[in-house]
Design an enzyme around this catalytic site. Structure first.
Site, mmCIF file in Angstrom:
data_model
loop_
_atom_site.group_PDB
_atom_site.id
_atom_site.type_symbol
_atom_site.label_atom_id
_atom_site.label_comp_id
_atom_site.label_asym_id
_atom_site.label_seq_id
_atom_site.Cartn_x
_atom_site.Cartn_y
_atom_site.Cartn_z
ATOM 1 N N ALA A 151 0.851 -1.204 0.000
ATOM 2 C CA ALA A 151 0.000 0.000 0.000
ATOM 3 C C ALA A 151 0.879 1.245 0.000
ATOM 4 C CB ALA A 151 -0.934 0.001 1.205
ATOM 5 N N TYR A 152 1.906 1.226 0.865
ATOM 6 C CA TYR A 152 2.824 2.371 0.967
ATOM 7 C C TYR A 152 3.445 2.699 -0.394
ATOM 8 C CZ TYR A 152 7.175 4.849 2.159
ATOM 9 O OH TYR A 152 8.214 5.748 2.190
ATOM 10 N N ALA A 153 3.995 1.686 -1.060
ATOM 11 C CA ALA A 153 4.676 1.928 -2.336
ATOM 12 C C ALA A 153 3.723 2.544 -3.362
ATOM 13 C CB ALA A 153 5.283 0.633 -2.874
#
Ligand SMILES: NC(=O)c1ccc[n+]([C@@H]2O[C@H](COP(=O)([O-])OP(=O)(O)OC[C@H]3O[C@@H](n4cnc5c(N)ncnc54)[C@H](OP(=O)(O)O)[C@@H]3O)[C@@H](O)[C@H]2O)c1
Length: 247
Positions: A151-153
């Site tokens: 999700a972060y990427a």
């Protein structure tokens, strides 16, 4: 007192704090935004004032991006006046795979890491007429996505797009650039060894420091013909994404 006013999100601790202090040395008044770190935010404000600039701090939950953005800019303009620099530094960074990522985790990442910078930029642009600058703290994973923090990427890839898009919409009055760090500070609660194991994966074979980021912030602020650019400050780790250089 200087007339240069900046907002630094997540500026109470770590990289955000280092950016705020470096900007103050260059004469910027700073409004520190914080989430949970109230004590550290007040301490940072005191240190900024000792550097001879005006400083203030404001809490806001970036998981509520629209109200948070209004709150931050209302406070900053009341205390400092019109703001000419926004540093979108605050973010969350959590591990996750396709299998393990919940809707809650997905939403939290996108609210804080993409929607908040967008609505903060909107509030910023409403009150900044000319010569303004937005700098988004991204990550090399934003330009070279690798598994592990799924999700972060994706939020950081979206922030790359947001940077390039807003650079076009906000010119000629406001420049929008991004910094894509590599291994700079270990996540809160983890030791430096987490980064050292990554150092072998970058061509410079070492981890970076907050100074590497603050130097790049100052470079971008002092470079009036640069907009829409993403500067990797990663020791080249992005070039080796998914590959090991060995010892
Ligand atoms: N550290 C690295 O090596 C590294 C590498 C690549 C990219 N980056 C990027 O560089 C930037 C700074 O990195 P960092 O490691 O210093 O960041 P960090 O410590 O992980 O986070 C910075 C601050 O963001 C704030 N924040 C997070 N969620 C929030 C929310 N919902 N509401 C309000 N504030 C919230 C927190 O403020 P409070 O403490 O006040 O709650 C936190 O201290 C980030 O954008 C990060 O993704 C860092």
């Amino acid at each position: 007192m200087s007339e240069l006013n900046a907002v630094v999100t997540g500026g109470a601790v770590r990289i955000g704090r280092a950016i705020a202090l470096r900007m103050a040395v260059a004469g910027w008044n700073v409004c520190i935004h914080y989430g949970q770190s109230e004590r550290e935010a007040k301490q940072t404000v005191s240190e900024l004032e000792l550097l001879g600039v005006k400083a203030t701090c404001v809490p806001a939950d970036l998981n509520q991006p629209v109200s948070a953005a209004k709150q931050v800019f209302q406070h900053a303009s009341d205390k400092l006046g019109a703001v000419s620099c926004l540093i979108n530094n605050a973010a969350i960074f959590r591990e996750g795979t396709l299998a393990s990522t919940t809707e809650l985790e997905w939403d939290a990442h996108f609210e804080t890491n993409v929607k908040a910078p967008f609505f903060l930029s909107q509030e910023f642009a409403r009150q900044c007429r000319k010569g303004g600058s937005i700098i988004n703290l991204i990550d090399w994973r934003g330009t070279h996505p690798v598994p592990g923090h799924v999700a972060y990427a994706q939020t950081k890839s979206a922030l790359v797009a947001q940077t390039r898009l807003l650079a076009q919409e906000l010119g000629p009055d406001i420049r929008v650039n991004g910094i894509a760090p590599g291994a700079i500070l270990p996540p809160p609660g983890k030791g430096q060894e987490v980064l050292e194991t990554r150092a072998v994966r970058n061509p410079l074979r070492r981890v970076g420091a907050a100074d590497d980021i603050t130097r790049t912030v100052m470079f971008l602020l002092e470079s009036p013909f640069i907009t829409g650019e993403i500067v990797h400050v990663s020791g080249g780790e992005h070039l080796a994404a998914g590959k090991s250089y060995g010892a």
